[in-house]
Write an enzyme that holds these catalytic residues in place. Structure first.
Site, PDB file in Angstrom:
ATOM      1  N   ASP A   1       3.901   1.419 -11.305  1.00 14.39           N
ATOM      2  CA  ASP A   1       2.569   1.755 -10.811  1.00 14.39           C
ATOM      3  C   ASP A   1       2.307   3.253 -10.874  1.00 14.39           C
ATOM      4  O   ASP A   1       3.188   4.062 -10.576  1.00 14.39           O
ATOM      5  CB  ASP A   1       2.424   1.283  -9.361  1.00 14.39           C
ATOM      6  CG  ASP A   1       1.034   1.548  -8.809  1.00 14.39           C
ATOM      7  OD1 ASP A   1       0.106   0.817  -9.192  1.00 14.39           O
ATOM      8  OD2 ASP A   1       0.883   2.483  -8.005  1.00 14.39           O
TER       9      ASP A   1
ATOM     10  N   TYR B   1      -2.076  11.014  -9.312  1.00 12.87           N
ATOM     11  CA  TYR B   1      -0.687  11.249  -8.936  1.00 12.87           C
ATOM     12  C   TYR B   1      -0.113  12.394  -9.767  1.00 12.87           C
ATOM     13  O   TYR B   1      -0.297  12.455 -10.986  1.00 12.87           O
ATOM     14  CB  TYR B   1       0.168  10.004  -9.151  1.00 12.87           C
ATOM     15  CG  TYR B   1      -0.142   8.841  -8.249  1.00 12.87           C
ATOM     16  CD1 TYR B   1      -1.032   8.975  -7.181  1.00 12.87           C
ATOM     17  CD2 TYR B   1       0.449   7.597  -8.447  1.00 12.87           C
ATOM     18  CE1 TYR B   1      -1.315   7.903  -6.343  1.00 12.87           C
ATOM     19  CE2 TYR B   1       0.176   6.524  -7.613  1.00 12.87           C
ATOM     20  CZ  TYR B   1      -0.711   6.674  -6.568  1.00 12.87           C
ATOM     21  OH  TYR B   1      -0.993   5.611  -5.749  1.00 12.87           O
TER      22      TYR B   1
ATOM     23  N   GLN C   1      -4.219  -3.802  -3.954  1.00 10.69           N
ATOM     24  CA  GLN C   1      -3.108  -2.908  -3.608  1.00 10.69           C
ATOM     25  C   GLN C   1      -3.413  -2.214  -2.284  1.00 10.69           C
ATOM     26  O   GLN C   1      -3.997  -1.142  -2.243  1.00 10.69           O
ATOM     27  CB  GLN C   1      -2.857  -1.870  -4.705  1.00 10.69           C
ATOM     28  CG  GLN C   1      -1.569  -1.096  -4.456  1.00 10.69           C
ATOM     29  CD  GLN C   1      -1.259  -0.099  -5.554  1.00 10.69           C
ATOM     30  OE1 GLN C   1      -1.122   1.087  -5.304  1.00 10.69           O
ATOM     31  NE2 GLN C   1      -1.144  -0.580  -6.785  1.00 10.69           N
TER      32      GLN C   1
ATOM     33  N   LYS D   1      15.666   6.764   9.540  1.00 13.39           N
ATOM     34  CA  LYS D   1      16.248   8.109   9.419  1.00 13.39           C
ATOM     35  C   LYS D   1      15.577   9.130  10.335  1.00 13.39           C
ATOM     36  O   LYS D   1      16.144  10.200  10.586  1.00 13.39           O
ATOM     37  CB  LYS D   1      16.181   8.582   7.976  1.00 13.39           C
ATOM     38  CG  LYS D   1      14.779   8.750   7.399  1.00 13.39           C
ATOM     39  CD  LYS D   1      14.853   9.128   5.930  1.00 13.39           C
ATOM     40  CE  LYS D   1      13.492   9.170   5.276  1.00 13.39           C
ATOM     41  NZ  LYS D   1      13.587   9.433   3.816  1.00 13.39           N
TER      42      LYS D   1
ATOM     43  N   ARG E   1      10.750  13.406   3.359  1.00  6.66           N
ATOM     44  CA  ARG E   1       9.316  13.597   3.191  1.00  6.66           C
ATOM     45  C   ARG E   1       8.686  14.161   4.455  1.00  6.66           C
ATOM     46  O   ARG E   1       7.784  14.986   4.398  1.00  6.66           O
ATOM     47  CB  ARG E   1       8.645  12.270   2.816  1.00  6.66           C
ATOM     48  CG  ARG E   1       7.161  12.401   2.498  1.00  6.66           C
ATOM     49  CD  ARG E   1       6.587  11.113   1.964  1.00  6.66           C
ATOM     50  NE  ARG E   1       7.203  10.745   0.695  1.00  6.66           N
ATOM     51  CZ  ARG E   1       6.969   9.605   0.047  1.00  6.66           C
ATOM     52  NH1 ARG E   1       6.159   8.707   0.590  1.00  6.66           N
ATOM     53  NH2 ARG E   1       7.555   9.351  -1.102  1.00  6.66           N
TER      54      ARG E   1
ATOM     55  N   GLY F   1       9.059   3.731  -3.626  1.00  3.97           N
ATOM     56  CA  GLY F   1       9.158   5.035  -4.256  1.00  3.97           C
ATOM     57  C   GLY F   1      10.626   5.436  -4.277  1.00  3.97           C
ATOM     58  O   GLY F   1      11.402   4.996  -3.423  1.00  3.97           O
TER      59      GLY F   1
ATOM     60  N   GLN G   1      18.512   5.005  -4.654  1.00  4.38           N
ATOM     61  CA  GLN G   1      17.506   4.405  -3.785  1.00  4.38           C
ATOM     62  C   GLN G   1      16.938   3.131  -4.398  1.00  4.38           C
ATOM     63  O   GLN G   1      16.681   2.153  -3.699  1.00  4.38           O
ATOM     64  CB  GLN G   1      16.386   5.417  -3.511  1.00  4.38           C
ATOM     65  CG  GLN G   1      16.820   6.611  -2.683  1.00  4.38           C
ATOM     66  CD  GLN G   1      15.737   7.669  -2.594  1.00  4.38           C
ATOM     67  OE1 GLN G   1      15.060   7.973  -3.576  1.00  4.38           O
ATOM     68  NE2 GLN G   1      15.561   8.220  -1.409  1.00  4.38           N
TER      69      GLN G   1
ATOM     70  N   GLU H   1      19.490   0.358  -3.925  1.00  2.00           N
ATOM     71  CA  GLU H   1      19.504  -0.176  -2.564  1.00  2.00           C
ATOM     72  C   GLU H   1      18.313  -1.092  -2.327  1.00  2.00           C
ATOM     73  O   GLU H   1      18.455  -2.207  -1.817  1.00  2.00           O
ATOM     74  CB  GLU H   1      19.475   0.962  -1.539  1.00  2.00           C
ATOM     75  CG  GLU H   1      19.372   0.456  -0.101  1.00  2.00           C
ATOM     76  CD  GLU H   1      19.169   1.569   0.922  1.00  2.00           C
ATOM     77  OE1 GLU H   1      18.715   1.257   2.040  1.00  2.00           O
ATOM     78  OE2 GLU H   1      19.465   2.729   0.598  1.00  2.00           O
ATOM     79  N   ASN H   2      17.135  -0.644  -2.710  1.00  2.00           N
ATOM     80  CA  ASN H   2      15.922  -1.387  -2.359  1.00  2.00           C
ATOM     81  C   ASN H   2      15.786  -2.709  -3.099  1.00  2.00           C
ATOM     82  O   ASN H   2      15.242  -3.678  -2.554  1.00  2.00           O
ATOM     83  CB  ASN H   2      14.692  -0.515  -2.608  1.00  2.00           C
ATOM     84  CG  ASN H   2      14.575   0.631  -1.615  1.00  2.00           C
ATOM     85  OD1 ASN H   2      15.179   0.595  -0.538  1.00  2.00           O
ATOM     86  ND2 ASN H   2      13.819   1.653  -1.972  1.00  2.00           N
TER      87      ASN H   2
END
Length: 321
Positions: free
Chosen positions: A49, A54, A179, A218, A230, A287, A293, A296-297
């Site tokens: 996406d 962006y 979305q 976290k 972030r 993301g 990452q 894991e996801n």
């Protein structure tokens, strides 16, 4: 990786998709972005996406994503972009007019170096443009083969219903994708958006399933923000501040950890599995700044949470009926 049909379209998307908001073309270097996209593809993600706005400048994330995907056969993945937000000084550099839509699609195709975009979204609703003009422009772009499908991001229930009425009356091609933001903390689409889209054959590709990383656990109440997160980023942390200022909420999120542990899941995997519990959701957009990452996801795909787990989550977060 498991796959789900997008609404009543013929597309089958991976339950986990990779997005580029606040990452590729901005916070994440091109080589790191390519590594994440390559890892995602290797793990079965077939949906990527993007959006015109962006990146550090218009179309920059599209360039990064398009370049990374070029090493894979075009027919094996779907790629999206979105248009609406102002990207220049001209009055024609924003909105959903026929002029802006058609010209901006050409710019997106050029940035990605693609012949077509699989799904092109109206990134928001444009009250300054007649809705029928927008829908006819989308219909024409599909007819021209420049996009294959179209959809809407963060539209209201009434806006979806109005669009459905117009496409039916004018015999136009129907939207296939919605979305919206959706996660344990932001559930507004369950009441009206999901039922309307289900009726109209529109699938949900939801973003922010981790609530900007808050649901990973976290961020702890009374503790400094993790370095490199972030939330600690002076530029991009604004999107997560509404959560971080609520210590009671952060404490409740910590109470979800035992549920994740007894299911052999990380907090992130628990949050994504919770989103995917709804059959209306085709895919959850994640993301990633590092390939680890992504690894894991994607393990959240196929995870089934028990009714007891879901009930306890609602009780902890104050969502129990």
């Amino acid at each position: 990786m498991e796959y789900r049909r997008l609404g009543r379209s013929g597309l089958k998307l991976s339950e986990i998709s990779l997005g580029s908001w606040l990452t590729y073309g901005s916070r994440v270097e091109a080589d790191a972005a390519k590594a994440c996209i390559r890892k995602a593809y290797e793990l079965g993600i077939n949906h990527f996406d993007c959006a015109v706005v962006y990146g550090a400048r218009p179309h920059q994330a599209e360039e990064v994503v398009g370049e990374a995907l070029r090493e894979f056969p075009r027919h094996t993945y779907t790629v999206t972009s979105k248009v609406f937000w102002q990207v220049g000084p001209s009055t024609y550099d924003q909105g959903l007019s026929r002029k802006h839509l058609i010209e901006r699609v050409e710019m997106s195709l050029k940035a990605m170096k693609l012949d077509y975009i699989d799904i092109y979204y109206a990134h928001r609703y444009d009250p300054a443009t007649d809705l029928e003009e927008t829908l006819r422009a989308f219909d024409d772009l599909v007819a021209q083969g420049k996009i294959l499908y179209y959809g809407f991001s963060q539209w209201t229930a009434a806006q979806f219903e109005n669009a459905a009425a117009i496409v039916d009356k004018r015999n136009l091609r129907r939207p296939v994708a919605s979305q919206p933001v959706y996660n344990m903390l932001d559930r507004y689409i369950e009441k009206e958006i999901m039922p309307i889209c289900e009726r109209e054959g529109i699938g949900q590709i939801v973003y922010s399933p981790l609530a900007q990383g808050v649901l990973t656990g976290k961020y702890k109440p009374g503790m400094p923000l993790p370095e490199g997160s972030r939330g600690a980023d002076p530029k991009y942390g604004k999107f997560v501040q509404r959560y971080l200022s609520d210590d009671e909420l952060l404490e409740r999120i910590q109470q979800l950890r035992p549920i994740a542990e007894r299911n052999g899941l990380t907090m992130a995997q628990l949050a994504i599995a919770w989103v995917l519990r709804r059959p209306e959701v085709t895919s959850a957009l994640i993301g990633a700044t590092r390939p680890e990452q992504v690894e894991e996801n994607v393990k959240a795909s196929g995870v089934k949470l028990s009714e007891e787990d879901l009930k306890e989550i609602d009780e902890i977060l104050g969502q129990a009926e």
